[in-house]
Design an enzyme around this catalytic site. Structure first.
Site, short mmCIF file in Angstrom:
data_model
loop_
_atom_site.label_atom_id
_atom_site.label_comp_id
_atom_site.label_asym_id
_atom_site.label_seq_id
_atom_site.Cartn_x
_atom_site.Cartn_y
_atom_site.Cartn_z
N GLY A 22 0.83 -1.21 0.00
CA GLY A 22 0.00 0.00 0.00
C GLY A 22 0.86 1.25 0.00
O GLY A 22 1.83 1.34 0.75
N CYS B 292 2.33 -7.85 -4.90
CA CYS B 292 2.84 -8.77 -5.92
C CYS B 292 2.90 -10.21 -5.41
O CYS B 292 3.93 -10.66 -4.90
CB CYS B 292 4.23 -8.29 -6.36
N ASP C 169 -0.32 2.16 8.31
CA ASP C 169 -0.83 1.36 9.43
C ASP C 169 0.03 1.42 10.70
O ASP C 169 -0.41 1.02 11.76
CB ASP C 169 -0.96 -0.11 9.01
N ARG D 210 -6.15 -3.05 8.33
CA ARG D 210 -6.57 -4.45 8.14
C ARG D 210 -6.36 -5.24 9.42
O ARG D 210 -7.25 -5.93 9.89
CB ARG D 210 -5.79 -5.08 6.98
N GLY E 4 -12.32 12.74 19.91
CA GLY E 4 -13.28 12.57 21.02
C GLY E 4 -14.35 11.54 20.69
O GLY E 4 -15.53 11.71 21.02
N ALA E 5 -13.95 10.45 20.03
CA ALA E 5 -14.93 9.42 19.65
C ALA E 5 -15.56 8.79 20.88
O ALA E 5 -14.92 8.65 21.92
CB ALA E 5 -14.24 8.36 18.80
N LYS F 250 -26.63 14.41 21.95
CA LYS F 250 -27.58 13.99 20.91
C LYS F 250 -26.89 13.46 19.65
O LYS F 250 -27.54 13.12 18.66
CB LYS F 250 -28.47 15.17 20.55
N ILE G 114 -9.01 7.40 1.10
CA ILE G 114 -8.73 8.84 1.27
C ILE G 114 -7.53 9.00 2.22
O ILE G 114 -6.71 9.89 2.06
CB ILE G 114 -9.98 9.57 1.83
O1 F6P Z 1 -1.40 -0.47 3.40
C1 F6P Z 1 -2.12 -1.12 4.40
C2 F6P Z 1 -3.55 -0.84 4.21
O2 F6P Z 1 -3.63 0.53 4.24
C3 F6P Z 1 -4.56 -1.45 5.19
O3 F6P Z 1 -4.85 -0.66 6.29
C4 F6P Z 1 -5.77 -1.65 4.32
O4 F6P Z 1 -6.62 -2.63 4.87
C5 F6P Z 1 -5.12 -2.07 3.03
O5 F6P Z 1 -3.93 -1.34 2.95
C6 F6P Z 1 -5.92 -1.85 1.76
O6 F6P Z 1 -5.14 -2.24 0.69
P1 F6P Z 1 -5.57 -2.18 -0.83
O7 F6P Z 1 -5.44 -0.77 -1.27
O8 F6P Z 1 -4.63 -3.08 -1.53
O9 F6P Z 1 -6.99 -2.62 -0.88
#
Ligand code: F6P
Length: 346
Positions: free
Chosen positions: A35, A97, A152, A196, A210-211, A239, A277
């Site tokens: 990623g 890959c 991550d 993930r 503040g969740a 609310k 995003i």
């Molecule tokens: O790079 C890790 C990650 O950002 C995870 O948090 C997420 O679940 C995953 O990539 C999503 O990967 P892809 O863009 O390959 O669906």
């Protein structure tokens, strides 16, 4: 800045010996894998310019290990990495890959490196990508250095991986906006973030926004608790609420949660999935600062270290770790952060 230490780990040496003689390294290659993460370009820029500074030629490999297998190599010079510091994504492109898990494709990758007279490989990526680099080193004794790059922040041995800060900043900005509309319409929101296996983004974002609740990746969801917490807030006049959901291995899991909350508890909620995003956008100053240092250190490391390693940032210092550690799991939930969220959302 702290110094990189050299490790004394001994390996059987074949064609190219790591750090044997920095003069024997004339060409290196660099790739991004897995990623993408904001800040990868800063690390590329720093590695390329630091290598050129030392008189080493650099090759960029397109699309990660896929490009290594396909021989997608491109010479990089100091201008090729100009004007990229502020750009999200990676100019080298990235990929996941699966082929690289097979020996016959790793052999192709090795042959391509030798054919192009490359003596060292810098890999920017997450734990899977760094673990792939370790396998590659074990088979061919080819010098590798990893740079932790993943939003991550789940790479063992380093407190930080490139992209995490930008992803958190992006999520916080988005959730602040969601708060405004949640407040105005008196609604509950489930906001889904990436992760993930890693709880890191969800936890940090949870504190910063503040969740009222956090749903962690791949953990059993305690619906009773979610409802109890929201009702407690309602009783004292609250609310609207924000629940952060880490996507785990099911992007869109928030819709399932939304349905259950409605069907079983008559609790209405809206869903907003932030997803990819969080992977894009201009890197934060923190990501630029850390990535620039890691990129530059990766070149020192490939020239001097006798072991395959990855750059780490731990306890406010940069150093390196043997790359075999990259496959260790690093996804523990920090209980203290969960307690803090519970305490602050009463
Ligand atoms: O790079 C890790 C990650 O950002 C995870 O948090 C997420 O679940 C995953 O990539 C999503 O990967 P892809 O863009 O390959 O669906």
């Amino acid at each position: 800045m702290a110094h990189l230490f050299s490790n004394t780990f001994n390996t059987h040496r074949r064609k190219i010996e790591m750090g044997k003689n920095s003069k024997s390294i004339k060409n290196i290659a660099i790739l991004c894998s897995g990623g993408d993460a904001p800040g990868m370009n800063c690390a590329i820029r720093a590695a390329v310019r630091s290598a050129i500074f030392k008189g080493i030629k650099v090759w960029g490999i397109k699309k990660g290990y896929q490009g290594l297998i396909n021989g997608d190599f491109h010479p990089l010079n100091r201008q090729s990495v100009g004007n990229i510091l502020h750009r999200g994504g990676t100019i080298l492109l990235s990929s996941r890959c699966p082929e690289f898990t097979q020996k016959k494709y790793r052999q192709k990758a090795y042959d391509n490196l030798i054919k192009n007279d490359i003596q060292g490989l810098v890999i920017i990526g997450g734990n899977g990508s760094l673990t792939g680099a370790y396998t590659f080193f074990k088979e061919f004794n080819f010098p590798v250095v990893g740079i932790p790059g993943s939003i991550d922040n789940d790479i063992y041995g380093t407190d930080y991986s490139i992209g995490f800060n930008t992803a958190v900043e992006t999520a916080v900005e988005a959730i602040d906006r969601i708060r405004d509309t949640a407040f105005s319409h008196e609604r509950n929101f489930l906001v889904e973030v990436m992760g993930r296996k890693s709880p890191a983004i969800a936890l940090e974002v949870g504190v910063c926004t503040g969740a009222e609740n956090i749903i962690l990746p791949q953990e059993k969801i305690d619906y009773e608790k979610i409802v109890r917490d929201i009702e407690r807030g309602t009783k004292r006049g609250k609310k609207s609420s924000i629940i952060i959901v880490a996507e785990g291995n099911q992007t869109g899991i928030s819709y399932e949660i939304q349905n259950k909350l409605l069907k079983n508890y008559n609790l209405h909620s809206h869903v907003c999935i932030l997803g990819h995003i969080l992977r894009g956008g201009s890197p934060s100053a923190q990501d630029r600062f850390i990535a620039s240092q890691m990129g530059s250190l990766s070149i020192n490391q490939i020239l001097t270290s006798k072991t395959p390693s990855y750059i780490v940032y731990a306890k406010n210092e940069f150093s390196s770790k043997h790359i075999r550690y990259a496959k260790k799991d690093h996804n523990k939930t920090d209980k203290k952060i969960l307690d803090l969220i519970a305490k602050l959302s009463i």
